[in-house]
Design a protein around this motif. Sequence first.
Motif, PDB file in Angstrom:
ATOM      1  N   LYS A 129      -1.148   7.831 -13.550  1.00 45.13           N
ATOM      2  CA  LYS A 129      -1.234   7.547 -12.115  1.00 45.13           C
ATOM      3  C   LYS A 129      -2.653   7.172 -11.756  1.00 45.13           C
ATOM      4  O   LYS A 129      -3.593   7.924 -12.018  1.00 45.13           O
ATOM      5  CB  LYS A 129      -0.793   8.761 -11.294  1.00 45.13           C
ATOM      6  CG  LYS A 129      -0.841   8.525  -9.810  1.00 45.13           C
ATOM      7  CD  LYS A 129       0.145   7.483  -9.360  1.00 45.13           C
ATOM      8  CE  LYS A 129       0.087   7.252  -7.855  1.00 45.13           C
ATOM      9  NZ  LYS A 129       0.840   6.056  -7.455  1.00 45.13           N
ATOM     10  N   PHE A 189      -5.164   5.736  -8.589  1.00 41.15           N
ATOM     11  CA  PHE A 189      -5.282   5.536  -7.148  1.00 41.15           C
ATOM     12  C   PHE A 189      -6.341   4.488  -6.864  1.00 41.15           C
ATOM     13  O   PHE A 189      -7.387   4.455  -7.511  1.00 41.15           O
ATOM     14  CB  PHE A 189      -5.697   6.824  -6.447  1.00 41.15           C
ATOM     15  CG  PHE A 189      -4.610   7.855  -6.407  1.00 41.15           C
ATOM     16  CD1 PHE A 189      -4.808   9.097  -6.976  1.00 41.15           C
ATOM     17  CD2 PHE A 189      -3.409   7.578  -5.790  1.00 41.15           C
ATOM     18  CE1 PHE A 189      -3.809  10.048  -6.933  1.00 41.15           C
ATOM     19  CE2 PHE A 189      -2.406   8.532  -5.756  1.00 41.15           C
ATOM     20  CZ  PHE A 189      -2.611   9.772  -6.336  1.00 41.15           C
ATOM     21  N   THR A 190      -6.069   3.659  -5.855  1.00 43.06           N
ATOM     22  CA  THR A 190      -7.100   2.728  -5.395  1.00 43.06           C
ATOM     23  C   THR A 190      -7.617   3.254  -4.084  1.00 43.06           C
ATOM     24  O   THR A 190      -6.846   3.577  -3.203  1.00 43.06           O
ATOM     25  CB  THR A 190      -6.514   1.341  -5.114  1.00 43.06           C
ATOM     26  OG1 THR A 190      -5.196   1.305  -5.600  1.00 43.06           O
ATOM     27  CG2 THR A 190      -7.316   0.258  -5.772  1.00 43.06           C
ATOM     28  N   GLY A 215     -23.190   4.341   7.238  1.00 40.15           N
ATOM     29  CA  GLY A 215     -23.936   3.382   8.036  1.00 40.15           C
ATOM     30  C   GLY A 215     -23.002   2.450   8.776  1.00 40.15           C
ATOM     31  O   GLY A 215     -21.902   2.153   8.329  1.00 40.15           O
ATOM     32  N   PHE A 216     -23.448   1.994   9.930  1.00 42.30           N
ATOM     33  CA  PHE A 216     -22.589   1.186  10.779  1.00 42.30           C
ATOM     34  C   PHE A 216     -22.326  -0.179  10.170  1.00 42.30           C
ATOM     35  O   PHE A 216     -21.217  -0.675  10.176  1.00 42.30           O
ATOM     36  CB  PHE A 216     -23.230   1.040  12.159  1.00 42.30           C
ATOM     37  CG  PHE A 216     -22.316   0.355  13.141  1.00 42.30           C
ATOM     38  CD1 PHE A 216     -22.652  -0.854  13.709  1.00 42.30           C
ATOM     39  CD2 PHE A 216     -21.102   0.928  13.491  1.00 42.30           C
ATOM     40  CE1 PHE A 216     -21.812  -1.475  14.615  1.00 42.30           C
ATOM     41  CE2 PHE A 216     -20.256   0.309  14.391  1.00 42.30           C
ATOM     42  CZ  PHE A 216     -20.617  -0.900  14.955  1.00 42.30           C
ATOM     43  N   SER A 269     -19.807   0.002   7.589  1.00 38.37           N
ATOM     44  CA  SER A 269     -18.462   0.215   8.126  1.00 38.37           C
ATOM     45  C   SER A 269     -17.852  -1.107   8.545  1.00 38.37           C
ATOM     46  O   SER A 269     -16.686  -1.364   8.316  1.00 38.37           O
ATOM     47  CB  SER A 269     -18.518   1.146   9.335  1.00 38.37           C
ATOM     48  OG  SER A 269     -18.985   2.401   8.962  1.00 38.37           O
ATOM     49  N   LEU A 280     -14.655  -3.217   6.930  1.00 37.01           N
ATOM     50  CA  LEU A 280     -13.495  -3.647   7.708  1.00 37.01           C
ATOM     51  C   LEU A 280     -13.058  -5.053   7.322  1.00 37.01           C
ATOM     52  O   LEU A 280     -11.877  -5.357   7.243  1.00 37.01           O
ATOM     53  CB  LEU A 280     -13.872  -3.591   9.197  1.00 37.01           C
ATOM     54  CG  LEU A 280     -12.704  -3.651  10.190  1.00 37.01           C
ATOM     55  CD1 LEU A 280     -11.842  -2.428  10.018  1.00 37.01           C
ATOM     56  CD2 LEU A 280     -13.240  -3.699  11.604  1.00 37.01           C
ATOM     57  N   LYS A 324       3.644  16.094  -7.360  1.00 32.45           N
ATOM     58  CA  LYS A 324       4.170  15.157  -6.363  1.00 32.45           C
ATOM     59  C   LYS A 324       4.990  14.060  -7.028  1.00 32.45           C
ATOM     60  O   LYS A 324       5.949  13.554  -6.456  1.00 32.45           O
ATOM     61  CB  LYS A 324       3.025  14.549  -5.550  1.00 32.45           C
ATOM     62  CG  LYS A 324       2.476  15.532  -4.524  1.00 32.45           C
ATOM     63  CD  LYS A 324       1.362  14.914  -3.706  1.00 32.45           C
ATOM     64  CE  LYS A 324       0.770  15.956  -2.763  1.00 32.45           C
ATOM     65  NZ  LYS A 324      -0.445  15.506  -2.106  1.00 32.45           N
ATOM     66  N   ILE A 356       7.582  12.461  -4.474  1.00 33.14           N
ATOM     67  CA  ILE A 356       6.707  12.104  -3.363  1.00 33.14           C
ATOM     68  C   ILE A 356       5.835  10.909  -3.702  1.00 33.14           C
ATOM     69  O   ILE A 356       5.577  10.041  -2.878  1.00 33.14           O
ATOM     70  CB  ILE A 356       5.849  13.327  -2.977  1.00 33.14           C
ATOM     71  CG1 ILE A 356       6.750  14.418  -2.390  1.00 33.14           C
ATOM     72  CG2 ILE A 356       4.777  12.960  -1.978  1.00 33.14           C
ATOM     73  CD1 ILE A 356       6.032  15.701  -2.075  1.00 33.14           C
ATOM     74  N   LEU A 357       5.348  10.876  -4.951  1.00 37.30           N
ATOM     75  CA  LEU A 357       4.567   9.724  -5.398  1.00 37.30           C
ATOM     76  C   LEU A 357       5.300   9.061  -6.553  1.00 37.30           C
ATOM     77  O   LEU A 357       6.069   9.708  -7.250  1.00 37.30           O
ATOM     78  CB  LEU A 357       3.188  10.160  -5.895  1.00 37.30           C
ATOM     79  CG  LEU A 357       2.215  10.736  -4.888  1.00 37.30           C
ATOM     80  CD1 LEU A 357       0.968  11.197  -5.616  1.00 37.30           C
ATOM     81  CD2 LEU A 357       1.859   9.695  -3.846  1.00 37.30           C
ATOM     82  N   TYR A 358       5.043   7.772  -6.772  1.00 41.88           N
ATOM     83  CA  TYR A 358       5.595   7.185  -7.999  1.00 41.88           C
ATOM     84  C   TYR A 358       4.452   6.853  -8.953  1.00 41.88           C
ATOM     85  O   TYR A 358       3.341   6.551  -8.534  1.00 41.88           O
ATOM     86  CB  TYR A 358       6.478   5.972  -7.700  1.00 41.88           C
ATOM     87  CG  TYR A 358       5.822   4.851  -6.931  1.00 41.88           C
ATOM     88  CD1 TYR A 358       6.118   4.636  -5.601  1.00 41.88           C
ATOM     89  CD2 TYR A 358       4.928   3.975  -7.556  1.00 41.88           C
ATOM     90  CE1 TYR A 358       5.538   3.611  -4.908  1.00 41.88           C
ATOM     91  CE2 TYR A 358       4.334   2.949  -6.861  1.00 41.88           C
ATOM     92  CZ  TYR A 358       4.645   2.771  -5.532  1.00 41.88           C
ATOM     93  OH  TYR A 358       4.059   1.754  -4.844  1.00 41.88           O
ATOM     94  N   LYS A 409       1.823  24.299   3.300  1.00 42.20           N
ATOM     95  CA  LYS A 409       2.727  23.821   4.338  1.00 42.20           C
ATOM     96  C   LYS A 409       3.942  24.739   4.461  1.00 42.20           C
ATOM     97  O   LYS A 409       4.915  24.601   3.732  1.00 42.20           O
ATOM     98  CB  LYS A 409       3.179  22.401   3.984  1.00 42.20           C
ATOM     99  CG  LYS A 409       4.064  21.785   5.040  1.00 42.20           C
ATOM    100  CD  LYS A 409       3.466  20.503   5.577  1.00 42.20           C
ATOM    101  CE  LYS A 409       4.417  19.772   6.507  1.00 42.20           C
ATOM    102  NZ  LYS A 409       4.820  20.487   7.685  1.00 42.20           N
TER     103      LYS A 409
END
Lengths: 272, 333, 269
Positions: free
Chosen positions: B12, B14-15, B22-23, B26, B30, B69, B74-76, B107
């Motif tokens: 598994k 993850f990306t 810093g602005f 950010s 985006l 998971k 829940i995850l593949y 939970k």
Amino acid sequence: MLKESKKLISTVAKNFDFVLFYTKYNLASAMEFRFNFFSQVFFMIINDTMFLLLWYFFFEHFGKLNGFGFQEMIAIWIFAAGSFGWVNAIFGNANNLGKIISNGGLDFYFTFPKNHLLHALVSKTDLSAWGDLIFALLAFVLFFPLTLYSCVWLIVGWFFSSLILLSFYILVGSLSFWLGRNEVLHNNLMHAFIAFSSNPSSVVQGFLKFFIFFVIPAGFATFLPAELLQTFALDKFIYVVIFSIIFFIITIFIYNRGLKKYSSGNLINIRS
Amino acid sequence: MEKIIEVKNLNKEFTSKIKLSGFRNSLKALFKPEYQQMKAVDNISFSVAKGEKVAFIGPNGAGKSTTIKMLTGILYPSSGEIRVDNLVPWQDRKKLAFKIGTVFGQKPQLWYHLPAMDTFYLFGKIYELDQAKFQKRLNFLIDKFQVREFVNQPVRKLSLGQRMRCEMIASLIHQPKILFLDEPTIGLDVVAKQQLREVLNLMNKEEETTIFITSHDAGDLEKIADRVIVIDRGRVIFDGTVKNFKDKYAWYKLIDLELADNHASEKLNLRGVKILAQDKLSLKLEVDIKKISVKEVIDKLLNIYQIADITIAEMPMEEIIANIYEQNLQKIK
Amino acid sequence: MNKIYRKLNKYFSIFKVSVMDRLAYPLELLYSNIFILLITLVMSGVWRVVYANQPDKIISGFSLAGMIWYVFMTELILTSNPSIIGEIGEEIKSGNVAYALAKPYSFVGYYFGSILGKTFINFITKLFVGVLVLICFIKLPSLNLFIIFAVIIAIILALVLNFLVSATCSLLAFWVEDVDSMRFIYQKILFIGGGLLFPLDVYPIFLQKILHYLPFEGILYGPARTFVNFDLAYWQALVLRQTIWIFIFIVLIKIVYAQGIKKVNINGG
């Protein structure tokens, strides 16, 4: 007498320093997530603008009511959003005071050599409140003449307006000393205060006028300061000052009564 | 033996977006986001037989939660095969949901302001159980877990141990074949932990419920599991029985002595005993339990010293695992 | 047949448990009336002034009493809903949404049941208390059995529609971090688009035309107007519009959710 006053002044100064420091600290922490901060501020400005827009349509259609029109609405919002902004930006935990009390969270603040209530209130900032503040300032700059009087009254009016709002927060929060967990009541009361201060309720007549001044003191917090922004009137000014000071004193008195009950340990069940 | 969980070459990745502070960054993130790959699970394989009790342990970030998971749908996975009760979890998720029970420590499932009984009835409907069978099952569980006394009180009024027992009932109402627990003993006190473990062992004994539990807790390991799988940095580094695990990896115990006076009748010289720290009135020893028994050491100590107090500690779980990882690292090198 | 019944019953059970949950603290239900009564009181004062001073600007069909009922109704529908975007948004932000995958129900379906359960109780209590208080001061609008039936249908559809629109927005939490801003911006759009506190007829015509094509009219203005000033033709068109919007948002939710849950998989949540 002189010594007492000196002591009082130095306490106020020290606390002022403390509050200033904490505010700067909270703001700096918020800057860690800069994008989120600016997003909350920006959208709150949009939010307030939309609210005002609602009333713009209202007055466009109905015209002035007893001399009260959209310009007066903006004046009200300068103080409603302004005081809300000031109070929640600096005393970000004001809205949580009730929860803090019912969770036994005050204990944490007792262990510090600072006034525990002050400490509890300033230890958090509400990011979106900064947006309310900027909105209020923008509304003032865009819609009102920048005279010496209006600028001075803006600051003074904001001060007393915020004092009343802060007192109201503390008063409603204090209910937890007697009622324990009371989120629904708390939210209903705060929501009512804010709604009253941001509707054209100052046009109401008769018995209701009493209601919006003395039951939910929105009248003193926003309507009178708003009227004073346009023209000075000595009697209104005195009403605002006297009411805010008395209201604050009463609130602190009630808070301390609740605190005594809290410290007597009889509230174990509340903390569970 | 029938294999109820089969995992083959599971991977598994993850990306995640690289977020610099810093602005300006950010804004950049985006419009022109940069990504990084993180391998959470790296080619693991294992199988679990029906009725086994497996403890799945490893340090934080080792890939435990990710694995569980994937097992529950829940995850593949990025690649590899999983079969749980002959179903492929992420494909037959809803079908699988009827056959497994889950207890995620973080939970809770019970509605906080209502009596646990209300949640039980709700679950009965959620799992589409036949009314009569459900009632029978519920009564059975309530008696077995001894919760009848408080099952009609609001959950918020119950102690942690009582709450845990009710949580277990909720996860067992539909008679799942496998019970997956992710850090269930987190935050529980000693008594609550004990109650939980008793209850798990009971279900396993009576209904052959397969238990798959991830944990940080040494007690869970010792009191529940018959098998241990250790995972670190996404890889399985140990898979065997609990006994093998302890024999292989827990090699010392600590003895902490408080002395009444600093008089020693002779010098302490035992094979397998190392002095870690020594003070006028205290002594800290490390005992290699492969070389000498704790009893022997204590007998000797009682002869040599005037002892005021004595504390015996096991090799901490974290250290055992860290030790395993060290050995693993050495092996790689 | 039995299987389908059991599947639907699942969500109805969640609804029931949510209702019970809300009833666990009856005092809170009483307190929740405070705000709506206060705001109706104050707005009635404002409207009194309006009607006294500008008799020529009166909205057709709305008497003063009717206007006060309008305020009450729109506030009632608005405040009956708990913070949908807040609740669902937080679940998504925290990653808890993933746990629903291991259960035999759908995430959105679960929230549909639980939120509508709370909404139902909130609505009933506030309606009951509000009507009891208001009829001491103003007359009820003219009602008959059919009108009551029509109002009930309009309100149920409005509450369901509000859930669906809010839930769709809340699913944006899969991509957007600032759930709080989403919450109050949605609220303001609903205020304006739905005609909170005063009917859409007050707006300039061009705006009314635009809002007519948005779902918000069907959430606040539509049911409130039906109650205050029943008109068969309007009601029929309203129900049709509400139903169409409900279908549109059901489809939207499915699409957005599928995309969102994929993202959880890729990023681990």
